[in-house]
Motif scaffolding. Structure first.
Motif, PDB file in Angstrom:
ATOM      1  N   SER A  51       0.969  -1.416  -0.032  1.00 18.43           N
ATOM      2  CA  SER A  51      -0.125  -0.075  -0.127  1.00 18.43           C
ATOM      3  C   SER A  51       0.856   1.406  -0.058  1.00 18.43           C
ATOM      4  CB  SER A  51      -0.896  -0.154   1.207  1.00 18.43           C
ATOM      5  OG  SER A  51      -0.202   0.094   2.470  1.00 18.43           O
ATOM      6  N   ASN A  52       0.220   2.347  -0.192  1.00 10.39           N
ATOM      7  CA  ASN A  52       1.050   3.809  -0.390  1.00 10.39           C
ATOM      8  C   ASN A  52       2.145   3.858   0.507  1.00 10.39           C
ATOM      9  OD1 ASN A  52      -1.093   4.378   1.368  1.00 10.39           O
ATOM     10  ND2 ASN A  52      -0.884   6.718   0.529  1.00 10.39           N
ATOM     11  N   ARG A  53       1.869   3.628   1.902  1.00 12.43           N
ATOM     12  CA  ARG A  53       2.995   4.042   2.810  1.00 12.43           C
ATOM     13  C   ARG A  53       3.660   2.757   3.351  1.00 12.43           C
ATOM     14  NH1 ARG A  53      -0.670   8.274   4.164  1.00 12.43           N
ATOM     15  NH2 ARG A  53      -0.027  10.099   3.486  1.00 12.43           N
ATOM     16  N   GLY A  54       3.213   1.506   2.739  1.00 10.09           N
ATOM     17  CA  GLY A  54       3.874   0.242   3.308  1.00 10.09           C
ATOM     18  C   GLY A  54       3.021  -0.165   4.549  1.00 10.09           C
ATOM     19  N   LYS A  55       1.791   0.329   4.897  1.00  3.04           N
ATOM     20  CA  LYS A  55       0.845  -0.087   6.087  1.00  3.04           C
ATOM     21  C   LYS A  55       0.460  -1.433   5.780  1.00  3.04           C
ATOM     22  CE  LYS A  55      -2.739   1.602   8.477  1.00  3.04           C
ATOM     23  NZ  LYS A  55      -3.862   2.532   8.891  1.00  3.04           N
ATOM     24  N   TRP A  56       0.303  -1.951   4.473  1.00  3.39           N
ATOM     25  CA  TRP A  56      -0.377  -3.099   4.139  1.00  3.39           C
ATOM     26  C   TRP A  56       0.464  -4.082   2.961  1.00  3.39           C
ATOM     27  CZ3 TRP A  56      -4.190  -4.581   7.554  1.00  3.39           C
ATOM     28  CH2 TRP A  56      -5.062  -3.506   8.162  1.00  3.39           C
ATOM     29  N   LEU A  57       0.443  -5.175   3.152  1.00  4.77           N
ATOM     30  CA  LEU A  57       0.953  -5.818   1.960  1.00  4.77           C
ATOM     31  C   LEU A  57      -0.153  -7.014   1.453  1.00  4.77           C
ATOM     32  CD1 LEU A  57       3.319  -6.775   0.183  1.00  4.77           C
ATOM     33  CD2 LEU A  57       3.915  -8.546   1.805  1.00  4.77           C
ATOM     34  N   ALA A  58      -0.580  -6.479   0.361  1.00  8.43           N
ATOM     35  CA  ALA A  58      -1.665  -7.430  -0.379  1.00  8.43           C
ATOM     36  C   ALA A  58      -1.118  -8.345  -1.193  1.00  8.43           C
ATOM     37  CB  ALA A  58      -2.505  -6.410  -1.376  1.00  8.43           C
ATOM     38  N   SER A  59      -1.575  -9.814  -1.231  1.00 10.27           N
ATOM     39  CA  SER A  59      -1.231 -10.530  -1.910  1.00 10.27           C
ATOM     40  C   SER A  59      -2.333 -11.624  -2.719  1.00 10.27           C
ATOM     41  CB  SER A  59      -0.132 -11.797  -1.059  1.00 10.27           C
ATOM     42  OG  SER A  59      -1.010 -12.125   0.009  1.00 10.27           O
ATOM     43  N   SER A  60      -1.900 -12.213  -3.665  1.00 16.56           N
ATOM     44  CA  SER A  60      -2.877 -13.342  -4.320  1.00 16.56           C
ATOM     45  C   SER A  60      -2.614 -14.610  -3.624  1.00 16.56           C
ATOM     46  CB  SER A  60      -2.503 -13.330  -5.841  1.00 16.56           C
ATOM     47  OG  SER A  60      -1.101 -14.089  -6.061  1.00 16.56           O
ATOM     48  N   GLY A  61      -3.381 -15.618  -4.376  1.00 16.44           N
ATOM     49  CA  GLY A  61      -3.157 -17.134  -4.060  1.00 16.44           C
ATOM     50  C   GLY A  61      -3.990 -17.652  -3.130  1.00 16.44           C
ATOM     51  N   ALA A  62      -5.249 -16.910  -3.071  1.00 17.07           N
ATOM     52  CA  ALA A  62      -6.530 -17.366  -2.327  1.00 17.07           C
ATOM     53  C   ALA A  62      -7.745 -16.789  -3.012  1.00 17.07           C
ATOM     54  CB  ALA A  62      -6.565 -16.925  -0.772  1.00 17.07           C
TER      55      ALA A  62
END
Length: 330
Positions: free
Chosen positions: A219-230
């Protein structure tokens, strides 16, 4: 309502980009298509394997089965950075001050912007992924049983971050505090990088995926990491000093009948574009899981997505070659 400008390219789209404000689609055949006052086609490789955008968003760096490394500028200028060679270039990375890194087998090579200085690093096993640190000229190399982190300038030995298994993607947190890999098994792994020199390495295990993770986005400030695979986008919290350790991820855009194949976090807002195996694209706000449909299902799984810098346009591409640009403001 969002509007979609479709383009059918009849080939597996490996990467999308905005070069300046020009959408570009990198195809497995080795062709890159730019939408710049019409459809501009560039034959860069005999088989494309990897592509990444430079830090200034003005060029696309590509590597291919022909051993070439190419730069495609926003104005369509093509530059050969490395001539054809026998070994495939399977990963590329763009770094600070115009630096470029690429891998062929067990060797990673760094080229500076002027092309004069090259530095090569050799590992015992094949290097699967590359990433430059956000600060300082450091290169992370994902390999079997972990990651090697090397300083490009100077002769200091690489620092090894070990974890059993095959690591095939690597990325730094935007502020450089964490290093995260996607693994051959259905998992992510991470390390804290802000520990004292010589202290024990702190690990982060992110497991439980039903499929291999092929797409990651901060996310824009690195608060979240989004991922695929589910069947939903798995979004890990990284705002605390220990990252996601001891915390559960959010699950966004869940669907019962298809998997998430691609994710792209918005450059300004805390929301994520989620691409699915049936070609659908959703935008989902991280805070409250509110969803907006950006694209109805298409011919094939979404394999690439990129926002432009202001975050109004989203370029997407699929395995079947049905690509396009979504204008979220309509």
């Amino acid at each position: 309502m969002p509007t979609v400008a479709p383009i059918d390219l009849d080939d597996h789209c490996l990467a999308t980009a905005f070069l300046g404000e020009v959408p570009a689609f990198a195809l497995a055949s080795g062709q890159v298509v730019r939408l710049d006052h019409g459809t501009q086609r560039h034959e860069l490789h005999d088989g494309l394997l990897a592509a990444t955008t430079t830090w200034d968003n003005q060029s696309l760096i590509t590597g291919g089965e022909d051993g070439k490394v190419m730069r495609l500028g926003a104005d369509g200028t093509q530059t050969v950075l490395r001539e054809p060679a026998r070994k495939w270039v399977s990963a590329v990375a763009a770094g600070p001050q115009g630096a470029v890194a690429f891998t062929e087998g067990r060797v990673a090579t760094v080229m500076l912007a002027d092309g004069t200085q090259q530095r090569s690093f050799e590992e015992a096993r094949t290097i699967e992924g590359l990433a430059f640190a956000p600060k300082g000229m450091r290169l992370a190399m994902a390999r079997y049983n972990g990651v090697s982190l090397a300083f490009v300038n100077g002769n200091a030995p690489a620092v090894d971050f070990e974890w059993k298994g095959a690591h095939n993607q690597v990325m730094f947190h935007p502020d450089g505090r964490f290093l995260v890999t996607a693994m051959q098994e259905n998992a992510l792994h991470g390390w804290k990088l802000d520990g004292k020199p010589g202290s024990e390495q702190r690990h982060m295990r992110m497991t439980g995926y039903p499929a291999k993770v092929k797409s990651l986005s901060w996310s824009n400030r690195g608060k979240w990491l989004a991922s695929s695979g589910a069947p939903s986008a798995i979004v890990w919290p990284f705002s605390g000093k220990d990252g996601p350790m001891g915390k559960a991820p959010k699950e966004l855009g869940q669907r019962a009948d298809t998997m998430v194949t691609c994710v792209a976090c918005h450059p300004v807002e805390d929301l994520v574009a989620i691409g699915f195996g049936d070609g659908m694209v959703l935008a989902v706000r991280i805070a409250d899981s509110k969803e907006a449909l950006l694209r109805r299902p298409g011919k094939g799984p979404i394999t690439a997505m990129t926002w432009n810098k202001p975050g109004r346009l989203l370029a997407f591409g699929s395995q079947a070659g049905d690509c396009g640009v979504v204008d979220i403001a309509g």
